[in-house]
Design a protein around this motif. Structure first.
Motif, PDB file in Angstrom:
ATOM      1  N   VAL A  12       0.835  -1.208   0.000  1.00 58.88           N
ATOM      2  CA  VAL A  12       0.000   0.000   0.000  1.00 58.88           C
ATOM      3  C   VAL A  12       0.866   1.254   0.000  1.00 58.88           C
ATOM      4  O   VAL A  12       0.589   2.220  -0.725  1.00 58.88           O
ATOM      5  N   ALA A  13       1.920   1.243   0.812  1.00 57.24           N
ATOM      6  CA  ALA A  13       2.824   2.396   0.839  1.00 57.24           C
ATOM      7  C   ALA A  13       3.461   2.620  -0.529  1.00 57.24           C
ATOM      8  O   ALA A  13       3.553   3.761  -1.010  1.00 57.24           O
ATOM      9  N   GLY A  14       3.895   1.524  -1.175  1.00 53.79           N
ATOM     10  CA  GLY A  14       4.455   1.656  -2.521  1.00 53.79           C
ATOM     11  C   GLY A  14       3.442   2.218  -3.502  1.00 53.79           C
ATOM     12  O   GLY A  14       3.782   3.047  -4.356  1.00 53.79           O
ATOM     13  N   ALA A  15       2.188   1.782  -3.375  1.00 50.02           N
ATOM     14  CA  ALA A  15       1.143   2.279  -4.271  1.00 50.02           C
ATOM     15  C   ALA A  15       0.919   3.778  -4.075  1.00 50.02           C
ATOM     16  O   ALA A  15       0.701   4.515  -5.048  1.00 50.02           O
ATOM     17  N   LEU A  16       0.973   4.235  -2.833  1.00 51.40           N
ATOM     18  CA  LEU A  16       0.821   5.672  -2.576  1.00 51.40           C
ATOM     19  C   LEU A  16       1.959   6.469  -3.210  1.00 51.40           C
ATOM     20  O   LEU A  16       1.741   7.545  -3.788  1.00 51.40           O
ATOM     21  N   VAL A  17       3.181   5.945  -3.110  1.00 47.13           N
ATOM     22  CA  VAL A  17       4.323   6.630  -3.726  1.00 47.13           C
ATOM     23  C   VAL A  17       4.190   6.615  -5.248  1.00 47.13           C
ATOM     24  O   VAL A  17       4.463   7.621  -5.923  1.00 47.13           O
ATOM     25  N   GLY A  18       3.757   5.482  -5.830  1.00 46.60           N
ATOM     26  CA  GLY A  18       3.545   5.427  -7.272  1.00 46.60           C
ATOM     27  C   GLY A  18       2.486   6.410  -7.726  1.00 46.60           C
ATOM     28  O   GLY A  18       2.639   7.081  -8.763  1.00 46.60           O
ATOM     29  N   LEU A  19       1.413   6.521  -6.937  1.00 48.34           N
ATOM     30  CA  LEU A  19       0.354   7.482  -7.275  1.00 48.34           C
ATOM     31  C   LEU A  19       0.861   8.915  -7.152  1.00 48.34           C
ATOM     32  O   LEU A  19       0.483   9.795  -7.958  1.00 48.34           O
ATOM     33  N   ALA A  20       1.733   9.163  -6.168  1.00 43.95           N
ATOM     34  CA  ALA A  20       2.334  10.494  -6.037  1.00 43.95           C
ATOM     35  C   ALA A  20       3.197  10.816  -7.255  1.00 43.95           C
ATOM     36  O   ALA A  20       3.181  11.938  -7.768  1.00 43.95           O
ATOM     37  N   TRP A  78       8.556  -5.791  -2.704  1.00 46.71           N
ATOM     38  CA  TRP A  78       7.115  -5.582  -2.521  1.00 46.71           C
ATOM     39  C   TRP A  78       6.759  -4.100  -2.614  1.00 46.71           C
ATOM     40  O   TRP A  78       5.732  -3.729  -3.187  1.00 46.71           O
ATOM     41  N   PHE A  79       7.621  -3.266  -2.055  1.00 44.99           N
ATOM     42  CA  PHE A  79       7.405  -1.815  -2.150  1.00 44.99           C
ATOM     43  C   PHE A  79       7.418  -1.369  -3.612  1.00 44.99           C
ATOM     44  O   PHE A  79       6.571  -0.583  -4.043  1.00 44.99           O
ATOM     45  N   GLY A  80       8.375  -1.881  -4.388  1.00 49.07           N
ATOM     46  CA  GLY A  80       8.444  -1.540  -5.804  1.00 49.07           C
ATOM     47  C   GLY A  80       7.230  -2.021  -6.579  1.00 49.07           C
ATOM     48  O   GLY A  80       6.707  -1.303  -7.448  1.00 49.07           O
ATOM     49  N   LEU A  81       6.750  -3.228  -6.259  1.00 52.87           N
ATOM     50  CA  LEU A  81       5.548  -3.741  -6.924  1.00 52.87           C
ATOM     51  C   LEU A  81       4.337  -2.868  -6.594  1.00 52.87           C
ATOM     52  O   LEU A  81       3.492  -2.599  -7.455  1.00 52.87           O
ATOM     53  N   GLY A  82       4.274  -2.421  -5.341  1.00 54.82           N
ATOM     54  CA  GLY A  82       3.205  -1.490  -4.985  1.00 54.82           C
ATOM     55  C   GLY A  82       3.312  -0.195  -5.764  1.00 54.82           C
ATOM     56  O   GLY A  82       2.293   0.375  -6.190  1.00 54.82           O
ATOM     57  N   GLY A  83       4.552   0.278  -5.967  1.00 59.17           N
ATOM     58  CA  GLY A  83       4.749   1.479  -6.761  1.00 59.17           C
ATOM     59  C   GLY A  83       4.246   1.319  -8.179  1.00 59.17           C
ATOM     60  O   GLY A  83       3.655   2.245  -8.752  1.00 59.17           O
ATOM     61  N   PHE A 139      11.990  11.420  -4.075  1.00 54.15           N
ATOM     62  CA  PHE A 139      12.018  10.967  -2.682  1.00 54.15           C
ATOM     63  C   PHE A 139      12.246   9.455  -2.561  1.00 54.15           C
ATOM     64  O   PHE A 139      12.528   8.963  -1.463  1.00 54.15           O
ATOM     65  N   VAL A 140      12.099   8.733  -3.659  1.00 57.77           N
ATOM     66  CA  VAL A 140      12.126   7.269  -3.594  1.00 57.77           C
ATOM     67  C   VAL A 140      13.444   6.716  -3.053  1.00 57.77           C
ATOM     68  O   VAL A 140      13.428   5.790  -2.218  1.00 57.77           O
ATOM     69  N   PRO A 141      14.616   7.203  -3.490  1.00 59.85           N
ATOM     70  CA  PRO A 141      15.861   6.637  -2.920  1.00 59.85           C
ATOM     71  C   PRO A 141      15.899   6.697  -1.400  1.00 59.85           C
ATOM     72  O   PRO A 141      16.318   5.729  -0.747  1.00 59.85           O
ATOM     73  N   ALA A 142      15.437   7.808  -0.831  1.00 61.87           N
ATOM     74  CA  ALA A 142      15.448   7.931   0.627  1.00 61.87           C
ATOM     75  C   ALA A 142      14.470   6.949   1.258  1.00 61.87           C
ATOM     76  O   ALA A 142      14.775   6.339   2.297  1.00 61.87           O
TER      77      ALA A 142
END
Length: 522
Positions: A149-157, A193-198, A167-170
């Protein structure tokens, strides 16, 4: 007036009126719902966030400002939650409250709501939301579901505005660092998993590109379209080399944090001494706090949170260097919330160091700090108070300047007044302007009675075409204008009926409005 961009489409989506002429090819789902509103690096997330407000309160400037207020409130609430959970205990509540206070008072953040809410600021809420979901403060680490879910929020951002990906590297490093109780392979799986969410969150981008390809006739055409549009980003186009890029990035960062950039955009006020001092005091507080954090246990929440905030800021700034002066002050407004949170966390770190030192020296046996300890805490409190007070002073000056000028340039109240007149006009009129900045605000404010058109090409031909269609055409041009209205009338075979100059509150001319009518030989 405030900055309007994708919100101009509200009339078209909700009422079936207005236009969608800047929506990218094929990107109107069901001929009503856009994916890309004007470019592939600006998504439509912000627009769909605003639509419920327009549906409930109507499509006007008051409703739009309520949208802006809600975005700022969401960001502050999420920051308070993230900071308070990271520091823990009563100190966490104080640090979270201080973070919210510093961001809410910051003139750079408040005015960014009016100048950049549609592009830069709204996606910050998704980034901070992802940090809250990741729960970097808890043991054991969160579930796979939360990481996705967190990755998806970053992808949507990132879909909302591509600069959020800086901000992704950090964030990836934070996942690796914060979940260090787990093995290396487990943390690698978390990042995957974070990347897949993204990727899931970035699905709207792929959908929009697919629609472009279908509309233009194939994959090759879509790729060429994207290539041409990506050239506009001008990555690495700065001619001065690395040093010039670094200095350009530093200036933009400083202007954004001290409020100078938004002040210049909205009221033409110069960078103030108070703003510069606030920036320098903030830098000093972060340096001292970072050094003090090294004295705390590596698992200490305040230490980890401060490093996280500084890492987020550094990640964005280092990525921005690649763009040189292509990213300017308003882009760096995304850093301002993290800056305020970092200052608050630095105060928490210093307070914790003083307390631990006092405990080791036996000064807390009787419940009282030593004179040196009290002095250190007072110094920290005074520093934070001085930053907050300087923000209040800066806000007071900005409100005074806004009252005196009514806003300047594209933020002038004169634009609001013209939009209201167009909406109340009762008869349909075509508005032409060679100035890009007026297009979307007038489309948003003009309602059902005005259609606004880009006239950066052959304006005489545009005047004739629209005059033959609706009979009356208004040409809006920033003052001083280079247009020869009599020559336009001659070439378009129309008559200049009237001209009117609109002024800012301080008496400075803002723009001119000239009416053309009576087309001959249509």
């Amino acid at each position: 007036m405030d900055a309007i961009n994708p919100e101009y489409l509200a009339h078209w989506i909700l009422n079936g009126s207005g236009s969608a002429r800047w929506v990218l090819p094929g990107n109107a789902l069901f001929d009503r719902f856009p994916v890309f509103t004007g470019s592939v690096y600006h998504g439509s997330t912000q627009l769909y966030y605003a639509l419920p407000f327009f549906l409930i309160f109507g499509i006007d400037l008051a409703a739009f400002r309520f949208v802006q207020f809600s975005i700022g409130a969401v960001i502050i609430a999420l920051l308070v939650r993230f900071v308070s959970s990271g520091v823990r205990g009563r100190a966490g509540l104080v640090a979270g409250g201080l973070a919210g206070l510093l961001v809410a008072l910051d003139p750079g953040f408040v005015l960014a709501m009016r100048t950049q809410a549609y592009s830069c600021i709204f996606p910050v809420s998704l980034i901070v939301g992802a940090l809250v979901v990741l729960r970097l403060d808890v043991r054991p680490p969160p579930s796979v579901r939360r990481i996705v879910v967190a990755g998806a929020l970053v992808g949507l951002a990132g879909f909302s505005y591509f600069i959020m990906f800086l901000f992704v590297p950090a964030i990836v490093l934070l996942i690796w660092w914060s979940y260090d109780a787990r093995g290396r392979m487990a943390r690698l799986r978390d990042i995957v998993w974070f990347g897949l969410g993204g990727v899931v969150g970035y699905v709207p981008f792929f959908a929009g590109v697919t629609l472009i390809g279908i509309e233009l006739g194939g994959v090759g055409e879509a790729v060429e379209y994207l290539r041409n549009m990506s050239d506009e980003l001008q990555v690495g186009a700065h001619d001065g080399g690395l040093v010039a890029r670094v200095m350009s990035t530093y200036r933009s960062l400083k202007w954004s944090i001290n409020g100078g950039w938004v002040s210049r955009m909205t009221v033409r006020s110069a960078e103030t001494t108070a703003g510069t001092l606030r920036f320098m005091v903030g830098v000093g507080l972060l340096v001292v706090g970072t050094c003090a954090a090294s004295l705390l246990d590596r698992r200490d929440g305040a230490r980890r949170l401060l490093y996280a905030m500084i890492g987020l800021i550094a990640s964005f700034v280092l990525g921005a260097i690649a763009f040189g002066d292509r990213l300017q002050g308003h882009h760096f407004s995304v850093v301002v919330p993290f800056w305020g949170a970092a200052l608050a966390t630095s105060c928490a770190v210093l307070g914790r160091v003083v307390r631990q030192r006092a405990m080791r020296a036996g000064d807390l046996v009787s419940g009282a700090l030593s004179k040196a300890g009290r002095g250190a805490l007072v110094t920290v409190g005074v520093t934070a108070g001085a930053i907050a007070l300087s923000s209040v002073v800066a806000q007071t000056h900005l409100r005074r300047d806004l009252r005196d000028t009514g806003g300047v340039g594209l933020y002038s109240d004169a634009i609001t007044a013209l939009g209201v007149r167009l909406d109340d006009g009762g008869s349909e009129v075509s508005v032409l302007t060679p100035d890009w900045g007026y297009l979307m605000p007038l489309e948003f404010l003009g309602g059902d009675h005005a259609t606004v058109h880009d006239a950066r090409g052959d304006i005489s031909a545009a005047v004739r075409g629209h005059a033959c269609g609706v009979g009356a055409v208004l040409v809006v041009s920033a003052f001083p204008s280079s247009l020869d209205y009599l020559e336009i009338a001659r070439q378009s075979r129309t008559t200049v009926i009237e001209g009117e100059r609109w002024y800012e509150e301080n008496g400075r001319p803002a723009f001119e409005v000239v009416r053309f009518s009576d087309p001959q030989g249509c």
